[in-house]
Design a protein around this motif. Structure first.
Motif, mmCIF file in Angstrom:
data_model
loop_
_atom_site.group_PDB
_atom_site.id
_atom_site.type_symbol
_atom_site.label_atom_id
_atom_site.label_comp_id
_atom_site.label_asym_id
_atom_site.label_seq_id
_atom_site.Cartn_x
_atom_site.Cartn_y
_atom_site.Cartn_z
ATOM 1 N N TRP A 128 0.811 -1.224 0.000
ATOM 2 C CA TRP A 128 0.000 0.000 0.000
ATOM 3 C C TRP A 128 0.842 1.271 0.000
ATOM 4 C CZ3 TRP A 128 -4.998 0.501 -1.079
ATOM 5 C CH2 TRP A 128 -5.771 -0.660 -1.077
ATOM 6 N N ARG A 132 0.771 6.201 -6.097
ATOM 7 C CA ARG A 132 -0.557 6.274 -6.691
ATOM 8 C C ARG A 132 -0.427 6.400 -8.212
ATOM 9 N NH1 ARG A 132 -5.199 7.815 -3.716
ATOM 10 N NH2 ARG A 132 -4.809 7.857 -1.495
ATOM 11 N N SER A 137 -5.355 7.538 -8.408
ATOM 12 C CA SER A 137 -5.969 6.280 -7.967
ATOM 13 C C SER A 137 -5.011 5.478 -7.078
ATOM 14 C CB SER A 137 -6.388 5.444 -9.176
ATOM 15 O OG SER A 137 -5.252 5.121 -9.959
ATOM 16 N N LEU A 138 -5.604 4.632 -6.260
ATOM 17 C CA LEU A 138 -4.830 3.783 -5.355
ATOM 18 C C LEU A 138 -4.017 2.766 -6.149
ATOM 19 C CD1 LEU A 138 -7.589 3.073 -2.696
ATOM 20 C CD2 LEU A 138 -5.621 4.576 -2.448
#
Length: 176
Positions: A128, A132, A137-138
């Motif tokens: 994580w 991005r 966006s992730l």
């Protein structure tokens, strides 16, 4: 995406509001959508004493304490539950807090679905911290994306956001 496990900050993933004891009837209504909060020391999603019922649509909260905390404040300064929650997932940790007074439906805790790791492609929190996308966006990861046979697919309700299939999926990501 939010993960606040270090001592910096107060350990909350997403705060929507925050007028404290100062009631502001013209307070802005906020919408938190398509977001993921995991492994926060405190709330994943927090109404933060907001005097207006914010919208929480299609979010995924994993392993927070609690996942969704809807502590708001009314015009008398009393602590009340405020918020409209639809199509959200809360899994592991403490699922919800301060829900009395909220408008909660079509969420994993409302539908009586059995939650387990098998609802997801992965529950690993690795990756994580990747960059991005150019559109903000992730990172594209399998974590907390619904498995192809998940019972959370097409279990939501239309809140005016785009979806695939016969109804919105629960959580931040559409399965297809």
């Amino acid at each position: 995406m939010a993960a606040t496990t270090t001592a910096a900050g107060n350990g909350v993933g997403f705060k929507a509001g925050g007028y404290g004891g100062d009631y502001d009837p013209a307070g802005a209504k906020h919408t938190v959508r398509f977001s993921v909060a995991f492994s926060n020391r405190a709330s994943g999603f927090y109404a933060n004493h907001h005097p207006v019922a914010d919208d929480f649509f299609n979010n995924t909260s994993y392993g927070n304490h609690p996942d969704f905390n809807m502590l708001g404040v009314n015009s008398a300064g009393d602590a009340v539950g405020l918020g409209t929650l639809r199509n959200n997932i809360a899994y592991t940790g403490t699922l919800t807090a301060n829900m009395s007074g909220t408008n909660s439906a079509y969420n994993s805790w409302d539908l009586g679905v059995t939650m387990s790791d098998s609802q997801f492609r992965s529950v690993s929190t690795s990756g994580w911290d990747a960059a991005r996308g150019s559109d903000g966006s992730l990172p594209v990861l399998s974590m907390l994306r619904l498995a192809t046979d998940s019972t959370l697919i097409d279990r939501g309700t239309d809140v005016g956001l785009p979806y695939l299939g016969s109804a919105p999926d629960l959580g931040a990501f559409e399965a297809r």
